[in-house]
Design a protein around this motif. Structure first.
Motif, mmCIF file in Angstrom:
data_model
loop_
_atom_site.group_PDB
_atom_site.id
_atom_site.type_symbol
_atom_site.label_atom_id
_atom_site.label_comp_id
_atom_site.label_asym_id
_atom_site.label_seq_id
_atom_site.Cartn_x
_atom_site.Cartn_y
_atom_site.Cartn_z
ATOM 1 N N ASP A 289 -38.440 -0.075 7.669
ATOM 2 C CA ASP A 289 -37.229 0.020 6.859
ATOM 3 C C ASP A 289 -37.445 0.963 5.669
ATOM 4 O OD1 ASP A 289 -35.938 -1.829 8.466
ATOM 5 O OD2 ASP A 289 -36.531 -3.535 7.221
ATOM 6 N N GLU A 290 -38.599 0.804 5.016
ATOM 7 C CA GLU A 290 -38.896 1.627 3.843
ATOM 8 C C GLU A 290 -38.969 3.105 4.220
ATOM 9 O OE1 GLU A 290 -39.933 0.665 0.412
ATOM 10 O OE2 GLU A 290 -38.706 -1.050 0.976
ATOM 11 N N GLU B 105 -29.211 -8.948 9.692
ATOM 12 C CA GLU B 105 -28.921 -8.798 8.269
ATOM 13 C C GLU B 105 -28.004 -9.932 7.811
ATOM 14 O OE1 GLU B 105 -30.301 -6.738 6.409
ATOM 15 O OE2 GLU B 105 -31.307 -5.558 7.937
ATOM 16 N N ARG C 187 -44.099 -7.859 7.538
ATOM 17 C CA ARG C 187 -43.633 -6.601 6.954
ATOM 18 C C ARG C 187 -43.745 -5.445 7.947
ATOM 19 N NH1 ARG C 187 -41.430 -9.664 4.136
ATOM 20 N NH2 ARG C 187 -41.647 -9.923 1.883
ATOM 21 N N ARG D 288 -40.341 -7.802 -1.415
ATOM 22 C CA ARG D 288 -39.098 -7.280 -0.842
ATOM 23 C C ARG D 288 -38.987 -7.679 0.622
ATOM 24 N NH1 ARG D 288 -39.650 -1.028 -2.946
ATOM 25 N NH2 ARG D 288 -39.292 -1.401 -5.173
ATOM 26 N N ARG E 29 -38.217 -6.457 3.391
ATOM 27 C CA ARG E 29 -38.055 -5.257 4.193
ATOM 28 C C ARG E 29 -39.362 -4.976 4.917
ATOM 29 N NH1 ARG E 29 -34.046 -1.626 2.301
ATOM 30 N NH2 ARG E 29 -35.371 0.185 2.665
#
Length: 450
Positions: free
Chosen positions: A441-442, A216, A373, A435, A437
């Motif tokens: 993650d979602e 991150e 993704r 995005r 992510r």
């Protein structure tokens, strides 16, 4: 994660992916240029040609759904071999057929293999080149783009010199050549991306990577595998028994990011199949050009997408340019459509075609997003299957809808407006797909651990 040289320990994977990518398009693009030659030997009705034209997206959608089930039983490398063998077998059979039914059946075998290969390529890139996704996706999509242009250029001269049967069957050589690297890796029993194949969990259940270490705040914000090594194996991520494909597929259907990716890929597929089905006719009816010029304009439309295959994977992976690229492609295509509607002049037709051809950027963009993704090659297989099945289902429907709308209205204004509306409607999906992510993650942000 430190990137290692592309070929270091992965030469077979590089060759296998590139040869497979070349076969996915050459198998499709080699038929239409020699249809007239085939028709001189046995009759080809409009119904047969229409069925052959509908087979690609239908087969891609069906086998897109079946591929994750087969991959879980056979493994991604074995299934890649099966897909390439199916492509090669279908190409050879297509060169031996004596009537139209045989041509349809052989073509269906080819597209079954291509449908599996379409799903497997992004996960293969992710599995073997997690440190070189941008570069490898560039090579992979460029190979696909290149193989879209080569067959139409050489198919007719070869058919004139050696017959249409040889012209169709000769592309099987590339599919068979693509089998060899994967067989070599299977014989070695090694995973070229991490070393010897992963050990199995007690009781014989394969232990697969589930999660990795997210960096991150890093400039690239990429997921980096956490190595777990032992004396006999090296895998990535904490060891855990992965959920069933059915459970994961159900989870994907509940994630907005997955539907955004599906819409982006679906838009790319719709634009491609609608254009190859109707763009020459639109040029002839709306602008009044001859058939030869319309064919050249269709080739120009396809050619515009070639540079994007070289640039987009790197721009997305390194610079996170998904949203600007999607907007550029969608608005460029929309401008081309508006040009055809408002200023259908022969002198401007080349400009409108180039602008509309910018929608070709969406294809490599969607493919690289499938790879980045998702956290693991296993989830990439499922994501690839879900996204491409939805996209190719739309691609099978829209050319028919456009034709019916043209027939109902007697012109091309309404169909062109619908095509433009699809591009406008896809823009929010492109913003969501941008995005940084993963689908995991979602899911975890809304539910529990993946």
């Amino acid at each position: 994660m430190t990137a290692k040289p592309l070929w270091q320990g992965r030469a077979l994977a590089v060759l296998g992916i590139l040869l497979c990518a070349f076969s996915l398009r050459s198998a499709v693009a080699s038929l239409s240029p020699v249809v007239d030659h085939i028709a001189s030997d046995f009759p080809l009705s409009s119904a047969v040609l229409g069925l052959i034209g509908t087979l690609p997206p239908v087969c891609f959608a069906v086998f897109g759904l079946l591929t994750p089930l087969l991959e879980r039983r056979l493994g991604i490398e074995r299934l890649t071999v099966i897909a390439l063998v199916a492509i090669a077998t279908g190409l050879v059979l297509r060169g031996l057929v004596a009537e139209s039914v045989g041509l349809v059946l052989a073509t269906a075998v080819i597209f079954a293999g291509v449908g599996m290969g379409n799903i497997l390529m992004p996960p293969l890139v992710k599995k073997y080149f997690p440190d070189r996704i941008g570069l490898m996706m560039t090579l992979y999509t460029t190979a696909m783009a290149f193989s879209t242009f080569v067959p139409p250029l050489v198919a007719v001269p070869v058919a004139d010199a050696a017959g249409w049967r040889f012209s169709l069957a000769m592309w099987a050589v590339f599919a068979l050549a693509g089998v060899l690297p994967w067989l070599g890796m299977l014989v070695k029993g090694r995973d070229a991306s991490t070393g010897p194949r992963a050990a199995e969990a007690p009781g014989g259940a394969e232990r697969r990577p589930e999660r990795g270490v997210g960096i991150e705040g890093s400039p690239r914000n990429e997921w980096v595998p956490e190595p777990v090594e032992g004396p006999d194996f090296a895998i990535t991520g904490p060891i855990a028994t992965s959920p069933t494909n059915r459970r994961l597929f159900a989870r994907l259907a509940r994630i907005p990011l997955v539907w955004a990716l599906s819409a982006a890929f679906g838009t790319s597929s719709i634009m491609a199949y609608v254009s190859f089905a109707w763009l020459p006719v639109i040029m002839i009816d709306v602008v009044g050009v001859d058939a030869a010029t319309a064919g050249l304009l269709l080739s120009l439309f396809a050619f515009v997408g070639l540079p994007s295959s070289l640039l987009i994977p790197v721009l997305v992976v390194r610079f996170h340019a998904t949203r600007p690229l999607f907007l550029f492609a969608a608005l460029g295509g929309l401008t081309g459509i508006l040009g055809l509607l408002l200023a259908p002049l022969p002198g401007l037709l080349w400009l409108w075609t180039v602008l509309f051809g910018l929608v070709g950027m969406l294809f490599p963009l969607a493919l690289v997003l499938i790879s980045i993704r998702s956290r693991s090659s296993e989830s990439a297989v499922l994501l690839s299957s879900f996204v491409q099945s939805v996209g190719y289902t739309l691609a099978a429907i829209f050319p028919v809808l456009i034709g019916l709308l043209h027939e109902a209205t007697g012109g091309w204004t309404a169909p062109l407006i619908v095509i433009g509306a699809v591009l406008i409607a896809s823009i929010p999906a492109g913003m969501i797909a941008g995005r940084r992510r993963t689908v995991e993650d979602e899911w975890e942000a809304r539910h529990s651990a993946w």
